[in-house]
Design a protein around this motif. Structure first.
Motif, PDB file in Angstrom:
ATOM      1  N   LEU A 181     -64.389  32.809 181.715  1.00 21.49           N
ATOM      2  CA  LEU A 181     -65.024  32.112 180.597  1.00 21.49           C
ATOM      3  C   LEU A 181     -66.172  32.921 180.015  1.00 21.49           C
ATOM      4  O   LEU A 181     -66.207  33.202 178.825  1.00 21.49           O
ATOM      5  CB  LEU A 181     -65.510  30.734 181.048  1.00 21.49           C
ATOM      6  CG  LEU A 181     -64.424  29.727 181.415  1.00 21.49           C
ATOM      7  CD1 LEU A 181     -65.059  28.406 181.837  1.00 21.49           C
ATOM      8  CD2 LEU A 181     -63.472  29.497 180.249  1.00 21.49           C
ATOM      9  N   LYS A 373     -64.729  18.528 170.832  1.00 21.99           N
ATOM     10  CA  LYS A 373     -65.239  18.566 172.203  1.00 21.99           C
ATOM     11  C   LYS A 373     -65.107  17.189 172.835  1.00 21.99           C
ATOM     12  O   LYS A 373     -65.577  16.198 172.269  1.00 21.99           O
ATOM     13  CB  LYS A 373     -66.709  19.005 172.175  1.00 21.99           C
ATOM     14  CG  LYS A 373     -67.427  18.999 173.508  1.00 21.99           C
ATOM     15  CD  LYS A 373     -68.890  19.394 173.310  1.00 21.99           C
ATOM     16  CE  LYS A 373     -69.702  19.249 174.577  1.00 21.99           C
ATOM     17  NZ  LYS A 373     -71.136  19.583 174.367  1.00 21.99           N
ATOM     18  N   TYR A 470     -65.822  19.614 179.965  1.00 18.77           N
ATOM     19  CA  TYR A 470     -65.371  19.350 178.593  1.00 18.77           C
ATOM     20  C   TYR A 470     -64.096  20.121 178.286  1.00 18.77           C
ATOM     21  O   TYR A 470     -63.804  21.180 178.869  1.00 18.77           O
ATOM     22  CB  TYR A 470     -66.442  19.780 177.587  1.00 18.77           C
ATOM     23  CG  TYR A 470     -67.710  18.959 177.625  1.00 18.77           C
ATOM     24  CD1 TYR A 470     -67.785  17.732 176.964  1.00 18.77           C
ATOM     25  CD2 TYR A 470     -68.826  19.408 178.325  1.00 18.77           C
ATOM     26  CE1 TYR A 470     -68.951  16.976 176.996  1.00 18.77           C
ATOM     27  CE2 TYR A 470     -69.993  18.657 178.371  1.00 18.77           C
ATOM     28  CZ  TYR A 470     -70.052  17.443 177.704  1.00 18.77           C
ATOM     29  OH  TYR A 470     -71.207  16.699 177.737  1.00 18.77           O
ATOM     30  N   SER A 471     -63.357  19.601 177.338  1.00 22.63           N
ATOM     31  CA  SER A 471     -62.268  20.363 176.709  1.00 22.63           C
ATOM     32  C   SER A 471     -62.671  20.614 175.256  1.00 22.63           C
ATOM     33  O   SER A 471     -63.422  19.838 174.658  1.00 22.63           O
ATOM     34  CB  SER A 471     -60.951  19.596 176.770  1.00 22.63           C
ATOM     35  OG  SER A 471     -61.013  18.414 175.976  1.00 22.63           O
ATOM     36  N   PHE A 472     -62.171  21.713 174.704  1.00 25.44           N
ATOM     37  CA  PHE A 472     -62.452  22.082 173.317  1.00 25.44           C
ATOM     38  C   PHE A 472     -61.116  22.302 172.622  1.00 25.44           C
ATOM     39  O   PHE A 472     -60.364  23.215 172.991  1.00 25.44           O
ATOM     40  CB  PHE A 472     -63.313  23.353 173.260  1.00 25.44           C
ATOM     41  CG  PHE A 472     -64.690  23.162 173.835  1.00 25.44           C
ATOM     42  CD1 PHE A 472     -65.769  22.890 173.008  1.00 25.44           C
ATOM     43  CD2 PHE A 472     -64.898  23.233 175.204  1.00 25.44           C
ATOM     44  CE1 PHE A 472     -67.037  22.702 173.542  1.00 25.44           C
ATOM     45  CE2 PHE A 472     -66.161  23.050 175.754  1.00 25.44           C
ATOM     46  CZ  PHE A 472     -67.237  22.779 174.919  1.00 25.44           C
ATOM     47  N   ARG A 476     -59.204  23.518 178.323  1.00 29.22           N
ATOM     48  CA  ARG A 476     -60.177  23.337 179.395  1.00 29.22           C
ATOM     49  C   ARG A 476     -61.356  24.308 179.237  1.00 29.22           C
ATOM     50  O   ARG A 476     -61.166  25.501 179.067  1.00 29.22           O
ATOM     51  CB  ARG A 476     -59.483  23.565 180.743  1.00 29.22           C
ATOM     52  CG  ARG A 476     -60.413  23.626 181.930  1.00 29.22           C
ATOM     53  CD  ARG A 476     -59.617  23.737 183.238  1.00 29.22           C
ATOM     54  NE  ARG A 476     -58.573  24.753 183.185  1.00 29.22           N
ATOM     55  CZ  ARG A 476     -58.792  26.046 183.389  1.00 29.22           C
ATOM     56  NH1 ARG A 476     -59.987  26.493 183.662  1.00 29.22           N
ATOM     57  NH2 ARG A 476     -57.772  26.886 183.344  1.00 29.22           N
ATOM     58  N   GLY A 477     -62.574  23.748 179.313  1.00 27.39           N
ATOM     59  CA  GLY A 477     -63.772  24.559 179.136  1.00 27.39           C
ATOM     60  C   GLY A 477     -64.519  24.797 180.431  1.00 27.39           C
ATOM     61  O   GLY A 477     -65.755  24.913 180.419  1.00 27.39           O
ATOM     62  N   TYR A 478     -63.846  24.876 181.539  1.00 30.95           N
ATOM     63  CA  TYR A 478     -64.473  25.104 182.832  1.00 30.95           C
ATOM     64  C   TYR A 478     -63.482  25.820 183.737  1.00 30.95           C
ATOM     65  O   TYR A 478     -62.268  25.821 183.503  1.00 30.95           O
ATOM     66  CB  TYR A 478     -64.933  23.776 183.471  1.00 30.95           C
ATOM     67  CG  TYR A 478     -63.841  22.726 183.537  1.00 30.95           C
ATOM     68  CD1 TYR A 478     -63.019  22.606 184.646  1.00 30.95           C
ATOM     69  CD2 TYR A 478     -63.621  21.861 182.479  1.00 30.95           C
ATOM     70  CE1 TYR A 478     -62.016  21.666 184.703  1.00 30.95           C
ATOM     71  CE2 TYR A 478     -62.618  20.902 182.515  1.00 30.95           C
ATOM     72  CZ  TYR A 478     -61.817  20.807 183.631  1.00 30.95           C
ATOM     73  OH  TYR A 478     -60.813  19.883 183.681  1.00 30.95           O
TER      74      TYR A 478
END
Length: 484
Positions: A181, A373, A470-472, A476-478
């Motif tokens: 990321l 988001k 969070y998702s954007f 998946r944002g992690y």
């Protein structure tokens, strides 16, 4: 040039006053049109109780002159003292660190005589943000922050630099095979910006092999752009393989203010001995002269400096039998450079700086389109040191928590999945991450998270930190856990 340009000057600590005196003597003899606002920084300021190492008046001087020629400083031992360089870079938005690394063989000993590369390092983000916490008896964390605007700005600067100075290739270095990321954002930004510069060749190297190649084949690189920590390390590697860290100068460039310095430290072990090499600071000053629109003077000094090296007049750090003709101290070296002003090197390529285009490079950030988001979970970090640190014990207790379907999905320790179905061989500390989400990956509310934390507290756990997941635009944002 009809008027003089005022700059801020700091003589620094250790060998700083010696090399600054030598540098200014050369600048004056070469006809640099400069006025000096001298400020005090470093050790004595720290010892007054000013943690930044700079008096408030020093910041006022920089706001006025916007150009800082700085000698090395000494930071006192012990805690509580901030890095003056980091403070200056972040306070004034000096987002780009520029370090040319060039071989001057055979006059400076090197195994890589064809090396001529420039390292452009992001200067404000990464681990150097200095955001750290001790969270348990055994574990501390240091937060690595990488932003899209910060990445775009430094990457765009690297391509603009290559374009302006006739460089053919820009190499990006990251560790995005691990930090998918953070470093992945930097790499993706590089690829996107590169499309706007089709005439410049590009490639990417993982930082570990990239560093090895700098140490083994530095002549294969042209311009390198990278993140803050990596750039700090490879800059010194590159300077050393070209002959000496003591010769390197650097620029720290922002939209308004710029700082120029040597890349070496204050060298307290040789302070007052008159043997320090002023070349690093002098080369920083040469970069400064180009920056403020005095390239002719910069050329004159750079060529005289190279002619001095060619004539074998060397300070002790670069002296070598059979090549050097005379070993000199700091001020005598400066005098030798002054005596050669107006002369050109005979075996090295004379310096030539851009005299026509003094316009600033375009580093305007275009940014990214807004993405939807959505909150879909939370990582809860817990300090727990009971039951022999058995993951199954903490896991079974946390499985009792349920906030409208927000339930335990897994537990990790130092990033490794340990529950459910962990491996008994995995070593565990007292620092645990429990991931909570809904089984169908549906949206989560902040109220549900607060309910979840209240339930965890009722179970007697010490929650030390939370990180919302969070998702954007559905992505998946992690990161996933190791073993997940």
């Amino acid at each position: 040039m009809s008027s003089k340009r005022k700059i801020t000057v700091a003589y620094g600590d250790g060998i700083g006053p010696e090399i600054m005196t030598a540098t200014i003597n050369i600048l004056e003899a070469a006809g640099a049109q400069l006025e000096y606002d001298v400020i005090e920084i470093g050790e004595q300021v720290y010892l007054k109780g000013i943690s930044s190492g700079m008096e408030p008046s020093a910041f006022d001087s920089l706001r006025e002159t916007k150009v800082f020629l700085k000698s090395p400083i000494t930071t006192p031992q012990g805690g509580g003292f901030k890095s003056l360089n980091v403070t200056t870079r972040t306070s004034f938005g000096l987002f780009a660190n520029v370090r040319p690394c060039k071989a001057f063989s055979p006059f400076i000993r090197t195994h890589f005589p064809k090396t001529d590369l420039v390292i452009i390092r992001e200067n404000e983000e990464d681990l150097y943000a200095g955001i750290e916490h001790r969270q348990t008896q055994e574990v501390v964390q240091s937060i690595k922050l990488i932003s899209q605007p910060g990445s775009e700005k430094i990457v765009r600067y690297a391509f603009e630099y290559a374009k302006k100075y006739g460089r053919k290739k820009v190499t990006c270095m990251t560790k995005d095979n691990i930090m998918k990321l953070a470093d992945g954002l930097f790499h993706r930004t590089f690829d996107e910006v590169a499309k706007e510069y089709p005439g410049i060749e590009t490639d990417h190297k993982i930082i570990d092999i990239g560093t090895a190649l700098i140490a083994d084949r530095p002549e294969t690189f042209d311009v390198i752009v990278t993140l803050n920590l990596y750039g700090d390390i490879i800059s010194d590697v590159a300077a050393q393989v070209t002959g000496s860290v003591g010769l390197g100068g650097s620029a720290n460039v922002g939209d308004e203010v710029a700082m120029f310095e040597a890349i070496h430290g204050s060298a307290p072990d040789i302070t007052g001995m008159g043997i320090a090499n002023p070349s690093g600071l002098l080369n920083g000053a040469i970069m400064m002269l180009v920056h403020i629109g005095q390239p002719e003077v910069a050329e004159k000094i750079s060529n005289a400096w190279m002619k001095t090296l060619e004539d074998g007049i060397h300070t002790g750090d670069i002296y070598q039998e059979g090549i050097s003709s005379k070993k000199v101290g700091t001020q005598d070296f400066a005098q030798a450079v002054i005596e050669r002003l107006g002369q050109l090197p005979s075996s090295m390529v004379p310096a030539s700086f851009d005299k026509d285009d003094t316009a600033p490079m375009n580093t305007k950030v275009k940014g990214k389109a807004f993405q939807k988001k959505e909150l879909i979970g939370v990582d809860v970090f817990i300090d727990w040191n009971e039951a022999g640190r058995n993951p199954n014990v903490i896991g079974e207790r946390l499985q009792k928590v349920n906030a409208d379907g927000l339930q335990l999905q897994l537990i990790t320790n130092r990033g490794v999945k340990v529950f459910p179905a962990g491996m008994k061989e995995t070593f565990c500390t007292d620092h645990w991450r429990a991931r909570f989400a809904k089984s169908d990956q549906s949206k989560v509310t902040h109220t549900e998270i607060l309910d979840l934390l209240a339930q965890i507290n009722e179970l007697g756990f010490d929650t030390i930190q939370t990180a919302n997941l969070y998702s954007f635009d559905g992505v998946r944002g992690y990161s996933l856990a190791q073993g997940e």
